[in-house]
Structure formats: C-alpha cells, structure tokens
Design a protein around this motif. Structure first.
Motif, mmCIF file in Angstrom:
data_model
loop_
_atom_site.group_PDB
_atom_site.id
_atom_site.type_symbol
_atom_site.label_atom_id
_atom_site.label_comp_id
_atom_site.label_asym_id
_atom_site.label_seq_id
_atom_site.Cartn_x
_atom_site.Cartn_y
_atom_site.Cartn_z
ATOM 1 N N VAL A 290 0.838 -1.211 0.000
ATOM 2 C CA VAL A 290 0.000 0.000 0.000
ATOM 3 C C VAL A 290 0.872 1.259 0.000
ATOM 4 C CG1 VAL A 290 -1.712 1.318 1.312
ATOM 5 C CG2 VAL A 290 -1.940 -1.168 1.110
ATOM 6 N N MET A 291 1.950 1.261 0.774
ATOM 7 C CA MET A 291 2.861 2.406 0.795
ATOM 8 C C MET A 291 3.467 2.665 -0.578
ATOM 9 S SD MET A 291 4.780 1.617 4.435
ATOM 10 C CE MET A 291 5.934 2.986 4.367
ATOM 11 N N LEU A 292 3.846 1.594 -1.272
ATOM 12 C CA LEU A 292 4.446 1.764 -2.597
ATOM 13 C C LEU A 292 3.434 2.324 -3.588
ATOM 14 C CD1 LEU A 292 6.632 -1.468 -2.878
ATOM 15 C CD2 LEU A 292 7.266 0.784 -2.051
ATOM 16 N N VAL A 293 2.206 1.842 -3.504
ATOM 17 C CA VAL A 293 1.149 2.390 -4.369
ATOM 18 C C VAL A 293 0.961 3.879 -4.087
ATOM 19 C CG1 VAL A 293 -1.335 2.326 -4.859
ATOM 20 C CG2 VAL A 293 -0.033 0.187 -4.664
ATOM 21 N N ALA A 294 0.994 4.252 -2.815
ATOM 22 C CA ALA A 294 0.818 5.655 -2.433
ATOM 23 C C ALA A 294 1.949 6.530 -2.968
ATOM 24 C CB ALA A 294 0.734 5.777 -0.911
ATOM 25 N N VAL A 295 3.178 6.021 -2.926
ATOM 26 C CA VAL A 295 4.308 6.789 -3.459
ATOM 27 C C VAL A 295 4.135 7.008 -4.958
ATOM 28 C CG1 VAL A 295 6.787 6.672 -3.955
ATOM 29 C CG2 VAL A 295 5.942 6.136 -1.661
ATOM 30 N N MET A 296 3.730 5.967 -5.685
ATOM 31 C CA MET A 296 3.547 6.097 -7.131
ATOM 32 C C MET A 296 2.397 7.037 -7.471
ATOM 33 S SD MET A 296 4.340 2.259 -8.632
ATOM 34 C CE MET A 296 3.216 1.398 -7.507
ATOM 35 N N ALA A 297 1.377 7.076 -6.596
ATOM 36 C CA ALA A 297 0.210 7.927 -6.837
ATOM 37 C C ALA A 297 0.320 9.295 -6.190
ATOM 38 C CB ALA A 297 -1.056 7.220 -6.342
ATOM 39 N N LEU A 300 -0.743 11.099 -0.025
ATOM 40 C CA LEU A 300 -0.348 11.067 1.388
ATOM 41 C C LEU A 300 -1.307 10.255 2.259
ATOM 42 C CD1 LEU A 300 1.506 12.020 3.690
ATOM 43 C CD2 LEU A 300 0.087 14.079 3.846
ATOM 44 N N PRO A 301 -2.644 10.426 2.140
ATOM 45 C CA PRO A 301 -3.540 9.637 3.011
ATOM 46 C C PRO A 301 -3.346 8.131 2.844
ATOM 47 C CG PRO A 301 -4.735 11.439 1.984
ATOM 48 C CD PRO A 301 -3.403 11.379 1.316
ATOM 49 N N ILE A 302 -3.155 7.691 1.599
ATOM 50 C CA ILE A 302 -2.949 6.255 1.364
ATOM 51 C C ILE A 302 -1.620 5.816 1.968
ATOM 52 C CG2 ILE A 302 -2.648 4.486 -0.411
ATOM 53 C CD1 ILE A 302 -4.495 6.101 -2.204
ATOM 54 N N TYR A 303 -0.619 6.676 1.893
ATOM 55 C CA TYR A 303 0.681 6.366 2.478
ATOM 56 C C TYR A 303 0.571 6.191 3.989
ATOM 57 C CZ TYR A 303 5.709 6.729 3.455
ATOM 58 O OH TYR A 303 6.991 6.484 3.887
ATOM 59 N N VAL A 304 -0.198 7.056 4.634
ATOM 60 C CA VAL A 304 -0.383 6.953 6.084
ATOM 61 C C VAL A 304 -1.082 5.645 6.435
ATOM 62 C CG1 VAL A 304 -1.500 7.975 8.108
ATOM 63 C CG2 VAL A 304 -0.380 9.452 6.423
#
Length: 397
Positions: A290-297, A300-304
């Motif tokens: 999920v963190m990697l998807v958030a970085v590519m997208a 920030l909320p998804i990264y958290v």
C-alpha cells in the motif's frame, strides 16, 4: 532500598522506550541539517549509519556484560552516555559534529538495548507481560522521539536544540532510577572466567536457542530494514515525494508507523498462537505494498494508511520474535541472546538504508523506495517459508 516489582517494571519499560527515543529524535531534523550544512542524501544516510555502526560495536563488546556484573550499572552508565550524546547534538556545528554525536548516541543505545530488554523480562510478573512490553517499547520510544522532535522543531523556540535538552534531562533521571530496580539472582558457582573476556567482541547463542533464532532472522531483518528506511530517508520521502513541508506533520506521519507497531505487538498477544505469525507477516507485506502504491500515486492519506498497516506487522512480528527467544533463552544468558538479536536487527536497520542512500544519488529517490519495498516483501516471503521450523520449536509453543 528497591522499587516494588510493579514500579520496577514500569521504570524498566520507561527506560527501554526512552532508549529508542534517541534513535528517532534527529529524524525530523535531517532535512534541516541537510539545508543548513549542505550535505547530500548519501551523507544523510551516512550520519544515520554511523549511529548503527557504533551501536553494533557496543552490542558486540558490552552487550552481554549485564549477565556478569548486573543490569543496573550497565543501564545507568548507558543513560549517562545517552545524555552526553544529546548534548553533543546541541553543540553540533556541522556534519562532523553530527557524526560524533551519533557515534556516542549509538554506543549508548547498544550498551542499553540488550540489557534493558533483559531487565524488563526480569522485572515482569510473568513472561507474557514481559514479552509484550519489551517488544512494544522500541516502536513506542521511536514514536515519541519522532513526534516530540517534529513538534518542538515546528512550534517551540530553539528548534534544533530543545528536544535534545529535554531528552538529556530524562536520561539523567533514568540513570538514577534504574539503581532501584531489583537485580536478578545470579548463580554464584558459575565460573565465567575473567571479566575482561566479556568485553571481547563476540556474538553467540546458546545451542537451545539457535534453531528458533535462525528461522526468525528473515522476519527480524524485514521489520528493521523497513524501520531503518523510515528513520533515514522517510523524511525525504514524505517531504519530496508526498509534498509535506511541516516538520510536525512529518513527525506525525513517521510516528504513525511506530504507533501502529505498538498496537500490533499488543494485538498479537491476544491472537491464537497459530495465527500470530500470519497476522504479522500479512500486515507487514500488505502495508508495504500500500505504501508503494501511495508513493507512485503521490497520495499522502494512502501512504499513512499503508504505514499504519505495515506498522501493525512490524510490532506483531517483532513481538513474536521476542516472545520466542525469551522463552527459549536461559535466564542467565538473556542479555547475550537479546544482544545478538539486536545485532541482527540493527545491521538490518542500517546497511539497507545506507545502500538506499547510495542508490538515491544514482537513480533517484522514488525508484530506490520502490525497490526497497520490494526487498522487504521478498524477505517476508522467505520468513513464511522459514516459519514452520519456528512453529515446531518449543519456544514458539
């Protein structure tokens, strides 16, 4: 005079958390130091890595010393040295000053880590409670350090110094309090040779512990490699790739991972033994994805959310490792066992992060983070394969 057992357990736990607070306190300040002193991403990770190098030297030399001379003198000395490290941060005027401060800090944390873990287990009313607290205090302490430093840097006067003054005072207080924690009873008849031999660099495990320890190595490396990335390049990821410019918010985002780690360690203890490993491994790998998807997208909320899920995995996986090793280790060799565990942990904490610093200079931050995340997921898969051997060990049951 000694503290009653509940008070001794509380002080031992607070000492463990405070020890790891030192690891994360400088993290929200790294971008500030980078701008102020003009160093590169590699130098930033080098400043991070020398801390772990000094820590490993301490674990290899004084890591098991408390098994010989007692927990209190080693823990107290380590707290005094940590206070000195904080004061060196206050007066640091360049990259060299930061490196010296990190070396002193790292040696102090290495001296304290195995000792305080053993102290917590010695003071606990029962092994289960001891393993819960001893596995939770690293993530709790790191959370306190990241959030406290971020808040003071953003809102308080003397942003580069105040957090270190506060921590120095706390360490000096703990250096006194640990002397009232009761010492365990040590066998008087055991001939362990001259004391100086205990200071020779060594890393060893009792034979009864080795099978479980070897099976746990991939999961220990995965958890600590991920936390190493968070505390070295994490601020850069949040600021550069996710567009966060508040030091306080950076501290909160970093803290989300480690708060979840504390929760994950507690949740793991109420799960059936047969599901504890799978809960830890599943949330660790799933959260990283999920963190990697958030970085590519650039989300920030998804990264958290991903950080929190991965944090659950960090806490529960490490709690399982501490429980297994604590159950398997003879009481008079716990300091040695946990020192060896932390040698592996902190090698994983630093070496991959240092490699990531080099890779960032060569290929950029985002590709490095994506490759690093994939590396952690692969380690989790290796841990799954090794898992059946752990479950068959007596300690795991």
């Amino acid at each position: 005079m000694v503290f009653p057992r509940p008070v001794a357990f509380l002080v031992a736990g607070a000492t463990g958390a405070a020890t790891l607070t030192a690891a994360s306190a400088p993290s929200p300040l790294y971008p500030v130091y980078q701008r102020l002193f003009g160093f590169s991403a590699f130098t930033l990770t080098l400043v991070f890595a020398v801390y772990v190098g000094a820590l490993l030297v301490a674990l290899l030399t004084v890591g098991s010393l408390s098994d010989r001379i007692g927990r209190r003198p080693v823990a107290s000395g380590a707290m005094v040295l940590l206070a000195l490290g904080m004061l060196l941060f206050v007066v640091a005027g360049g990259t060299g000053g930061l490196i010296v401060a990190r070396v002193v800090q790292g040696f102090a944390v290495g001296a304290a880590t195995g000792t305080v873990t053993a102290m917590i287990l010695d003071a606990a009313k029962d092994p289960r409670r001891g393993s819960i607290v001893s596995s939770a205090v690293p993530s709790l302490g790191i959370t306190i350090g990241a959030v406290l430093a971020g808040a003071l840097v953003e809102f308080a006067p003397f942003p580069r110094q105040l957090v270190f003054w506060v921590l120095a005072a706390a360490y000096l207080l703990l250096a006194v309090l640990v002397w009232w924690i009761p010492e365990r009873t040590r066998p008087a008849s055991t001939d362990q040779g001259p004391l100086w031999r205990a200071l020779l660099p060594s890393a060893a495990l009792p034979s009864v512990v080795r099978p479980a320890f070897l099976a746990l190595v991939p999961s220990i490396v995965a958890t600590w490699a991920l936390s190493g990335l968070s505390l070295s390049l994490g601020s850069s990821v949040i600021g550069t790739l996710l567009g966060v410019h508040s030091h306080f918010v950076v501290g909160l985002v970093l803290g989300a991972f480690f708060v979840a780690g504390t929760i994950g360690g507690a949740v793991s203890t109420i799960l059936p033994p047969s599901t504890r490993q799978w809960f830890g491994y599943g949330t660790l790998a799933g959260g990283v994805v999920v963190m990697l998807v958030a970085v590519m997208a650039t989300a920030l909320p998804i990264y958290v959310v991903g950080s929190a899920i991965a944090g659950l995995g960090f806490g529960s996986t490490f709690q399982y490792a501490v429980t297994t090793l604590g159950a398997a280790a003879p009481q008079d060799q716990r300091g040695q066992v946990f020192a060896t565990m932390y040698i592996v942990s902190y090698a994983a904490f630093s070496v991959p992060a240092l490699a990531a610093g080099l890779a960032t200079a060569a290929v950029g931050l985002e590709p490095t983070v994506l490759a690093y995340g994939a590396f952690v997921v692969v380690l989790v898969l290796v841990a799954v394969i090794a898992g059946p051997r752990t479950r068959r060990s007596p300690a795991a049951r």
